[in-house]
Design a protein around this motif. Structure first.
Motif, PDB file in Angstrom:
ATOM      1  N   TYR A  33       1.032  -1.217  -0.003  1.00 55.82           N
ATOM      2  CA  TYR A  33       0.132   0.082  -0.043  1.00 55.82           C
ATOM      3  C   TYR A  33       0.751   1.287  -0.091  1.00 55.82           C
ATOM      4  O   TYR A  33       1.460   1.533   1.002  1.00 55.82           O
ATOM      5  N   GLN A  34       0.890   1.956  -1.133  1.00 56.01           N
ATOM      6  CA  GLN A  34       1.982   3.017  -1.172  1.00 56.01           C
ATOM      7  C   GLN A  34       1.357   4.398  -1.464  1.00 56.01           C
ATOM      8  O   GLN A  34       1.863   5.172  -2.491  1.00 56.01           O
ATOM      9  N   LEU A  35       0.328   4.564  -0.710  1.00 53.80           N
ATOM     10  CA  LEU A  35      -0.392   5.781  -1.018  1.00 53.80           C
ATOM     11  C   LEU A  35       0.602   7.174  -0.717  1.00 53.80           C
ATOM     12  O   LEU A  35       0.315   8.256  -1.074  1.00 53.80           O
ATOM     13  N   ALA A  43      10.779  -7.273  -3.225  1.00 53.38           N
ATOM     14  CA  ALA A  43      10.788  -8.561  -3.851  1.00 53.38           C
ATOM     15  C   ALA A  43       9.608  -9.423  -3.669  1.00 53.38           C
ATOM     16  O   ALA A  43       9.251  -9.518  -2.210  1.00 53.38           O
ATOM     17  N   GLY A  44       8.872  -9.750  -4.353  1.00 51.41           N
ATOM     18  CA  GLY A  44       7.708 -10.808  -4.188  1.00 51.41           C
ATOM     19  C   GLY A  44       6.473 -10.150  -4.231  1.00 51.41           C
ATOM     20  O   GLY A  44       5.633 -10.838  -4.158  1.00 51.41           O
ATOM     21  N   THR A  45       6.520  -8.911  -4.296  1.00 56.60           N
ATOM     22  CA  THR A  45       5.165  -8.171  -4.286  1.00 56.60           C
ATOM     23  C   THR A  45       4.416  -8.309  -5.580  1.00 56.60           C
ATOM     24  O   THR A  45       5.172  -8.348  -6.737  1.00 56.60           O
ATOM     25  N   GLU A  46       3.229  -8.521  -5.674  1.00 54.43           N
ATOM     26  CA  GLU A  46       2.160  -8.891  -6.613  1.00 54.43           C
ATOM     27  C   GLU A  46       1.216  -7.804  -7.153  1.00 54.43           C
ATOM     28  O   GLU A  46       0.850  -7.589  -8.433  1.00 54.43           O
ATOM     29  N   VAL A  47       0.669  -7.150  -5.956  1.00 52.71           N
ATOM     30  CA  VAL A  47      -0.186  -6.084  -6.194  1.00 52.71           C
ATOM     31  C   VAL A  47       0.151  -4.765  -5.418  1.00 52.71           C
ATOM     32  O   VAL A  47       0.730  -4.930  -4.452  1.00 52.71           O
ATOM     33  N   VAL A  48       0.011  -3.754  -5.888  1.00 54.07           N
ATOM     34  CA  VAL A  48       0.573  -2.258  -5.392  1.00 54.07           C
ATOM     35  C   VAL A  48      -0.558  -1.583  -5.650  1.00 54.07           C
ATOM     36  O   VAL A  48      -1.615  -1.265  -6.768  1.00 54.07           O
ATOM     37  N   ALA A  49      -0.900  -0.711  -4.567  1.00 55.12           N
ATOM     38  CA  ALA A  49      -1.934   0.385  -4.645  1.00 55.12           C
ATOM     39  C   ALA A  49      -1.162   1.683  -4.659  1.00 55.12           C
ATOM     40  O   ALA A  49      -0.313   1.935  -3.544  1.00 55.12           O
TER      41      ALA A  49
END
Length: 259
Positions: A33-35, A43-49
């Motif tokens: 969650y990068q708001l 590494a390994g992250t699949e979904v980002v907001a």
């Protein structure tokens, strides 16, 4: 300032039979969650907001955050006067926690004009390559002092979802567990639930959305509880309350063991 005119054809057109198919985020995917600022996903992250002003993360499933029911802090004058909810003295009704004026979604005409602007934002998200949109403050009616209702909120999110689906974007229900039972009629494809473990609400979301639920917790205890109960099925992340970028001093980001 948004002009009080008839909606542009792109915003008021009904859904097309040829609208792109929308796909929610993969269930249980590793999430960030990068708001509060975009940064290279761990590494390994699949979904980002990320906020709508940011570019999506290459090669990942990307969720575009938009503040759809409230004005950004200090930005209420960017909206037509009558689109900002006001009290009996004509002063903006403000979400005190975030210093954001509520938008007035109480009539079909005002909802349509607000939705026109939100549709422009979602179009920008789609053009950048985002996969989904997260319209925030669906629950703003609960902070309106009775001036807005759940029915108003549902009508507004339905408009937003319709236009987002036309753009090929999946739509998140942001918080608001009390309205989760209406997710199908509202056109909501998955949920982003802040602190649902802390407030014992996660089951409300999973009952309606199945495993298509992203959980964001801001305390160690609630994060540990979420991982223990749903770590094998839901996307769960521990973030700092400001969802800040690394190097900011307060940055916290953890995922469940085994992710």
């Amino acid at each position: 300032m948004l002009a009080a005119v008839v909606l542009a054809p792109a915003a008021c057109a009904p859904p097309s039979a040829h609208a792109p198919a929308v796909v929610p985020p993969p269930a249980g995917a590793v999430f960030d969650y990068q708001l509060g600022g975009a940064y290279p996903p761990p590494a390994g992250t699949e979904v980002v907001a990320r906020d709508r002003a940011a570019e999506p993360a290459e090669g990942l499933y990307n969720i575009c955050y938009v503040n759809a029911f409230q004005a950004q802090p200090g930005k209420e004058d960017d909206w037509d006067h009558d689109l900002v909810l006001r009290d009996g003295d004509g002063r903006p009704v403000v979400d005190e926690d975030w210093d954001e004026a509520l938008l007035d979604i109480s009539t079909p005409g005002r909802r349509a004009r607000i939705a026109e602007r939100v549709d422009r934002w979602t179009a920008q998200c789609a053009d950048k390559g985002y996969d989904a949109v997260e319209p925030d403050n669906y629950d703003s009616y609960t902070r309106s002092g009775g001036r807005l209702t759940a029915a108003h909120a549902r009508a507004m999110i339905t408009l937003i979802s319709r236009y987002a689906h036309e753009r090929g974007l999946a739509v998140a229900q942001k918080n608001t567990p009390e309205l989760a039972a209406h997710r199908v009629d509202a056109g909501l494809d998955f949920a982003v639930a802040e602190e649902c473990a802390r407030y014992d609400e996660c089951d409300v979301y999973t009952e309606e959305f199945g495993d298509d639920v992203i959980v964001v917790e801001y305390t160690d205890a609630a994060f540990a509880d979420a991982c223990r109960r749903w770590g094998g099925t839901l996307s769960i992340v521990r973030r700092d309350l400001g969802v800040t970028a690394p190097g900011s001093g307060g940055h916290v980001r953890r995922t469940c063991p085994g992710d």
